[in-house]
Scaffold this motif. Structure first.
Motif, mmCIF file in Angstrom:
data_model
loop_
_atom_site.group_PDB
_atom_site.id
_atom_site.type_symbol
_atom_site.label_atom_id
_atom_site.label_comp_id
_atom_site.label_asym_id
_atom_site.label_seq_id
_atom_site.Cartn_x
_atom_site.Cartn_y
_atom_site.Cartn_z
ATOM 1 N N ASP A 202 0.822 -1.210 0.000
ATOM 2 C CA ASP A 202 0.000 0.000 0.000
ATOM 3 C C ASP A 202 0.858 1.262 0.000
ATOM 4 O O ASP A 202 0.597 2.206 -0.749
ATOM 5 C CB ASP A 202 -0.932 0.032 1.219
ATOM 6 N N SER A 203 1.877 1.284 0.844
ATOM 7 C CA SER A 203 2.748 2.452 0.939
ATOM 8 C C SER A 203 3.422 2.741 -0.393
ATOM 9 O O SER A 203 3.445 3.888 -0.864
ATOM 10 C CB SER A 203 3.786 2.247 2.035
ATOM 11 N N ASN A 204 3.958 1.720 -1.021
ATOM 12 C CA ASN A 204 4.608 1.899 -2.320
ATOM 13 C C ASN A 204 3.629 2.368 -3.383
ATOM 14 O O ASN A 204 3.941 3.238 -4.201
ATOM 15 C CB ASN A 204 5.284 0.599 -2.768
ATOM 16 N N LYS A 205 2.433 1.803 -3.371
ATOM 17 C CA LYS A 205 1.409 2.162 -4.358
ATOM 18 C C LYS A 205 0.997 3.630 -4.210
ATOM 19 O O LYS A 205 0.925 4.368 -5.199
ATOM 20 C CB LYS A 205 0.193 1.249 -4.178
ATOM 21 N N ILE A 206 0.739 4.061 -2.980
ATOM 22 C CA ILE A 206 0.303 5.442 -2.755
ATOM 23 C C ILE A 206 1.426 6.423 -3.089
ATOM 24 O O ILE A 206 1.202 7.417 -3.793
ATOM 25 C CB ILE A 206 -0.195 5.642 -1.305
ATOM 26 N N ARG A 207 2.636 6.154 -2.611
ATOM 27 C CA ARG A 207 3.764 7.058 -2.888
ATOM 28 C C ARG A 207 4.029 7.170 -4.387
ATOM 29 O O ARG A 207 4.248 8.267 -4.904
ATOM 30 C CB ARG A 207 5.015 6.604 -2.157
#
Length: 163
Positions: free
Chosen positions: A34-39
């Motif tokens: 999720d973190s990678n996707k949002i960033r």
């Protein structure tokens, strides 16, 4: 007989521990995804990166900070207009055009609970919410068509705050 019961109870306890470890591993892996996707989405769309806290993972963009100071508790009634999309999708899942629903802050998804208090009444915020602060691994198929582990993109206007 007591020995057999003890062995059965021990095996049951050990199998429960293994499942908990597996669930925790999947949860931690999803945090990274999720973190990678949002960033990546924020960077690709030139959206300034602002994060709620250090460990929460909810990102935001304040479009209008609002003009009336507001106090927030879990029982605060918020009246909003919003649109919701799965991160990166073109189609809107849900939006309020002609009506503005009211919710108690404690009854909305965790991403809203941590994001909405960043603005005042009459403010507008865009929230980028990881799955664990939205609906987690659970599909939302009753009214919305949100697959499990979806990151969500909300554009929220806060019309009223009542305590």
């Amino acid at each position: 007989m007591k020995g057999l019961f003890f062995v059965f109870a021990l095996l049951l306890a050990l199998s429960a521990c293994k499942k908990a470890e597996t669930d925790n591993s999947a949860y931690l892996a999803q945090i990274g995804i999720d973190s990678n996707k949002i960033r990546a989405y924020l960077i690709a769309n030139n959206i300034p990166i602002k994060k709620v806290g250090d460990t929460i993972g909810v990102y935001y963009q304040i479009i209008n900070p609002g003009d009336v100071a507001s106090l927030y508790t879990q029982s605060t009634l918020i009246t909003v207009g919003y649109s919701a999309k799965i991160l990166g999708a073109k189609d809107t899942l849900s939006q309020t055009n002609a009506y503005h629903p009211s919710f108690t802050l404690g009854s909305v998804i965790r991403g809203w609970q941590v994001g909405i208090p960043l603005i005042k009444k009459n403010g507008r915020i865009r929230l980028f919410v990881p799955s664990r602060y939205a609906y987690g691994p659970y599909d939302q198929t009753t009214n919305l068509k949100i697959p499990g582990n979806s990151c969500l993109d909300f554009d929220i206007t806060l019309y009223n705050v009542t305590n």
